[in-house]
Design an enzyme around this catalytic site. Structure first.
Site, short mmCIF file in Angstrom:
data_model
loop_
_atom_site.label_atom_id
_atom_site.label_comp_id
_atom_site.label_asym_id
_atom_site.label_seq_id
_atom_site.Cartn_x
_atom_site.Cartn_y
_atom_site.Cartn_z
N THR A 159 31.46 37.37 41.79
CA THR A 159 30.67 38.45 42.39
C THR A 159 29.65 38.88 41.35
OG1 THR A 159 32.06 40.18 41.46
CG2 THR A 159 32.75 39.25 43.60
N THR A 217 45.33 50.34 37.15
CA THR A 217 44.59 51.36 36.41
C THR A 217 45.33 52.69 36.41
OG1 THR A 217 42.61 52.75 36.60
CG2 THR A 217 43.29 51.65 38.59
N ASP A 218 45.04 53.53 35.43
CA ASP A 218 45.61 54.89 35.41
C ASP A 218 44.98 55.77 36.49
OD1 ASP A 218 43.07 55.19 34.27
OD2 ASP A 218 43.77 56.23 32.47
N GLU A 219 43.86 55.29 37.09
CA GLU A 219 43.16 56.14 38.06
C GLU A 219 43.98 56.37 39.33
OE1 GLU A 219 38.95 55.44 38.36
OE2 GLU A 219 38.90 54.49 36.39
N LYS A 229 43.27 50.46 44.62
CA LYS A 229 44.18 49.97 43.58
C LYS A 229 45.60 50.51 43.83
CE LYS A 229 43.40 47.76 40.42
NZ LYS A 229 43.35 46.29 40.18
N ASP A 283 37.96 32.69 40.42
CA ASP A 283 37.03 33.82 40.43
C ASP A 283 35.92 33.56 41.44
OD1 ASP A 283 36.32 36.18 38.03
OD2 ASP A 283 34.83 35.71 39.57
N ILE A 305 37.78 42.12 31.49
CA ILE A 305 39.10 42.05 30.83
C ILE A 305 39.69 40.65 30.99
CG2 ILE A 305 41.36 43.13 30.60
CD1 ILE A 305 40.22 45.63 31.95
N ASP A 329 37.72 32.64 46.37
CA ASP A 329 38.03 34.00 46.76
C ASP A 329 39.55 34.19 46.84
OD1 ASP A 329 38.19 36.44 48.07
OD2 ASP A 329 36.65 35.94 49.55
N ILE A 330 40.07 35.26 46.27
CA ILE A 330 41.52 35.50 46.38
C ILE A 330 41.93 35.83 47.82
CG2 ILE A 330 41.89 36.20 43.97
CD1 ILE A 330 41.96 39.15 45.02
N ASP A 368 26.32 65.11 39.09
CA ASP A 368 27.70 64.66 38.88
C ASP A 368 28.11 63.62 39.92
OD1 ASP A 368 30.09 64.54 37.57
OD2 ASP A 368 30.72 66.59 38.04
N SER A 418 35.75 46.89 40.69
CA SER A 418 36.29 47.77 39.65
C SER A 418 35.44 49.01 39.33
CB SER A 418 36.49 46.96 38.37
OG SER A 418 35.24 46.56 37.84
P1 NAD Z 1 35.24 43.31 36.35
O1 NAD Z 1 34.56 44.01 37.48
O2 NAD Z 1 34.54 43.13 35.05
O3 NAD Z 1 35.70 41.85 36.82
C1 NAD Z 1 36.28 41.60 38.08
C2 NAD Z 1 36.31 40.10 38.29
O4 NAD Z 1 36.94 39.83 39.56
C3 NAD Z 1 34.91 39.46 38.35
O5 NAD Z 1 34.89 38.27 37.57
C4 NAD Z 1 34.73 39.15 39.83
O6 NAD Z 1 33.89 38.02 40.07
C5 NAD Z 1 36.17 38.86 40.26
N1 NAD Z 1 36.38 39.04 41.70
C6 NAD Z 1 36.01 40.12 42.45
N2 NAD Z 1 36.36 39.92 43.73
C7 NAD Z 1 36.98 38.71 43.78
C8 NAD Z 1 37.58 37.97 44.83
N3 NAD Z 1 37.60 38.42 46.10
N4 NAD Z 1 38.14 36.77 44.53
C9 NAD Z 1 38.13 36.30 43.26
N5 NAD Z 1 37.56 36.95 42.24
C10 NAD Z 1 36.99 38.15 42.49
O7 NAD Z 1 36.62 44.10 36.16
P2 NAD Z 1 37.42 44.45 34.83
O8 NAD Z 1 36.86 45.67 34.24
O9 NAD Z 1 37.55 43.23 34.01
O10 NAD Z 1 38.83 44.84 35.46
C11 NAD Z 1 39.82 43.84 35.69
C12 NAD Z 1 41.06 44.49 36.29
O11 NAD Z 1 41.54 45.50 35.40
C13 NAD Z 1 40.80 45.18 37.62
O12 NAD Z 1 41.92 44.93 38.45
C14 NAD Z 1 40.71 46.66 37.26
O13 NAD Z 1 41.13 47.47 38.34
C15 NAD Z 1 41.68 46.73 36.10
N6 NAD Z 1 41.41 47.79 35.11
C16 NAD Z 1 40.18 47.90 34.53
C17 NAD Z 1 39.97 48.88 33.56
C18 NAD Z 1 38.63 49.00 32.87
O14 NAD Z 1 38.44 49.95 32.09
N7 NAD Z 1 37.69 48.11 33.08
C19 NAD Z 1 41.01 49.75 33.19
C20 NAD Z 1 42.26 49.59 33.80
C21 NAD Z 1 42.46 48.61 34.75
P1 TYD Z 2 33.11 54.53 34.01
O1 TYD Z 2 32.78 53.64 32.86
O2 TYD Z 2 32.41 54.30 35.31
O3 TYD Z 2 34.69 54.47 34.18
P2 TYD Z 2 35.65 55.35 35.18
O4 TYD Z 2 34.84 56.16 36.07
O5 TYD Z 2 36.40 54.29 35.90
O6 TYD Z 2 36.50 56.16 34.26
O7 TYD Z 2 32.82 56.04 33.59
C1 TYD Z 2 33.48 56.62 32.48
C2 TYD Z 2 33.10 58.09 32.45
O8 TYD Z 2 31.70 58.19 32.15
C3 TYD Z 2 33.31 58.80 33.75
O9 TYD Z 2 33.76 60.13 33.50
C4 TYD Z 2 31.93 58.84 34.38
C5 TYD Z 2 31.03 58.92 33.18
N1 TYD Z 2 29.70 58.29 33.36
C6 TYD Z 2 28.54 59.01 33.04
O10 TYD Z 2 28.59 60.18 32.63
N2 TYD Z 2 27.33 58.38 33.21
C7 TYD Z 2 27.23 57.10 33.66
O11 TYD Z 2 26.08 56.58 33.81
C8 TYD Z 2 28.44 56.38 33.98
C9 TYD Z 2 28.37 54.96 34.50
C10 TYD Z 2 29.65 57.02 33.79
#
Ligand code: NAD
Ligand code: TYD
Length: 349
Positions: free
Chosen positions: A48, A135-137, A165, A45, A12, A71-72, A283, A95
């Site tokens: 990782t 996140t909504d989680e 989170k 960044d 993101i 690193d943050i 699961d 994440s």
């Molecule tokens: P991602 O895992 O793709 O990217 C995370 C980034 O953070 C990577 O570039 C990694 O190198 C960097 N990072 C990790 N640890 C670090 C550290 N200690 N110092 C500096 N950089 C570091 O994650 P994403 O899917 O892009 O998610 C970004 C944010 O959005 C996260 O905070 C996540 O909780 C939140 N979020 C994600 C989703 C989703 O669906 N992906 C939904 C809602 C919220």
């Molecule tokens: P994911 O992309 O890991 O997001 P989150 O768990 O944060 O919502 O998974 C999305 C949904 O898909 C979740 O219900 C778990 C399911 N899932 C599978 O069924 N198979 C898979 O291999 C993965 C990675 C996720």
């Protein structure tokens, strides 16, 4: 305006950097933003496994963009950047829920200690805004007939990821109430789109099918997620950092609830494959049943709503993975890490 983006080499964050630099290009260029705000972005960044500078290859040479590998949790480094910064958008996190189940140490470190380090450093720096991406989680799991999450839903995290989170959200709020730090928070539902690491469900399905592999579906495949195209998330964050009220939280969602089975079937159809590519597997422990977001607050206050339908977003996402095989093949084979280990050293890789 100087922005510190943490985690900008991830999914993101990289989409957000591209979105901002496109929407607010350098002021002296001959385009529609001439005279508009000029954004200088520092992307901090750690690179990782989830961070990949390839995600920003096209903007590496943009004069308004600078990458800092670090690193943050490194207070000295964060302190050294802070005086230059007007605004932080904090994406950096561990994440992936499944990884947090296997080992949560990095989740506690980055998501809690890292957020705390940024907050401490930001506290006395006259920052204009600290926007925390969440996140909504953090709200837990809904039954099918329960109302959607909103900003007033009590926290009930159920995985090490969502607990870390949730802790970070609480810390961010305390720095507003106790120290007057100008914060905002957004809690968003599941994103999908270009540059998403192929361990997450949608890119995993697409890339597995492109490799003629099966789709692993957890449990009965009937868990529900509320999907949002990543560019719509970026647009919401842009609105919040400019017009959101200090101290407030905004829930962001896609109004697009789907079971995992529906998602798998839609992608199979769009990619012209048969349903026998689905493989039911064990699961996920503690698998949250359903997430769903009521985004009426941001819709009313900031006039945001998703612009991309799930059908269009999915089609665009499939096209992107089809057109960028080297991006995801390098990731799946681990090649990208070897290359960047040479360039940036072993730290964080
Ligand atoms: P991602 O895992 O793709 O990217 C995370 C980034 O953070 C990577 O570039 C990694 O190198 C960097 N990072 C990790 N640890 C670090 C550290 N200690 N110092 C500096 N950089 C570091 O994650 P994403 O899917 O892009 O998610 C970004 C944010 O959005 C996260 O905070 C996540 O909780 C939140 N979020 C994600 C989703 C989703 O669906 N992906 C939904 C809602 C919220
Ligand atoms: P994911 O992309 O890991 O997001 P989150 O768990 O944060 O919502 O998974 C999305 C949904 O898909 C979740 O219900 C778990 C399911 N899932 C599978 O069924 N198979 C898979 O291999 C993965 C990675 C996720």
């Amino acid at each position: 305006m100087k922005l510190l983006i943490t985690g900008g080499a991830g999914f993101i964050g990289s989409n957000f950097i591209r979105y901002i630099l496109k929407k607010y290009p350098a002021r002296n260029a001959s385009h529609s933003n001439a005279g508009g705000p000029d954004y200088h972005i520092i992307n901090l960044d750690l690179l990782t496994y989830a961070g990949n500078p390839e995600n920003l290859k096209d903007i590496e040479s943009n004069p308004n963009y600078k990458f800092v590998h670090g690193d943050i949790c490194d207070r000295k480094l964060v302190d050294s950047l802070m005086p230059e910064i007007d605004l932080i958008v904090h994406f950096a996190a561990e994440s992936h829920v499944d990884r947090s189940i296997l080992n949560s140490t990095d989740f506690i470190r980055t998501n809690i200690i890292g957020t705390h380090t940024l907050l401490e450093s930001a506290k006395n720096n006259g920052l204009k805004r600290f926007h925390h991406i969440s996140t909504d989680e953090v709200f837990g799991s809904l039954e099918l007939n329960w109302p959607s999450f909103n900003e007033k839903t009590p926290y009930d995290p159920r995985s090490p990821y969502s607990a870390s989170k949730a802790a970070s959200d609480h810390l961010v709020r305390t720095y507003f109430h106790t120290f007057g730090l100008p914060i905002t928070i957004s809690n968003c539902s599941n994103n999908y789109g270009p540059y998403q690491f192929p361990e997450k469900f949608i890119p995993l399905i697409i890339t597995n099918l492109l490799e003629n592999k099966k789709i692993p579906l957890y449990g009965d495949g009937l868990n529900v997620r509320d999907w949002l195209y990543v560019e719509d998330h970026c647009a919401a964050i842009d609105l919040i950092i400019h017009n959101g009220r200090i101290g407030e939280t905004y829930c962001i969602g896609g109004r697009s609830e789907k079971t995992n089975l529906e998602i798998a079937q839609k992608i199979l159809k769009l990619m012209d494959r048969k349903n026998d590519q689905i493989e039911y597997v064990a699961d996920r422990p503690g698998h949250d049943k359903r997430y769903s977001i009521d985004f009426s607050k941001i819709q009313e206050k900031l006039e945001w709503q998703p612009q991309t339908s799930f059908a269009d977003g999915l089609q665009k996402t499939i096209e992107w993975y089809k057109n960028n095989p080297s991006w995801w093949k390098n990731i799946k084979s681990g090649e990208y890490q070897k290359y960047y280990a040479k360039q940036y050293g072993k730290n964080g890789l």
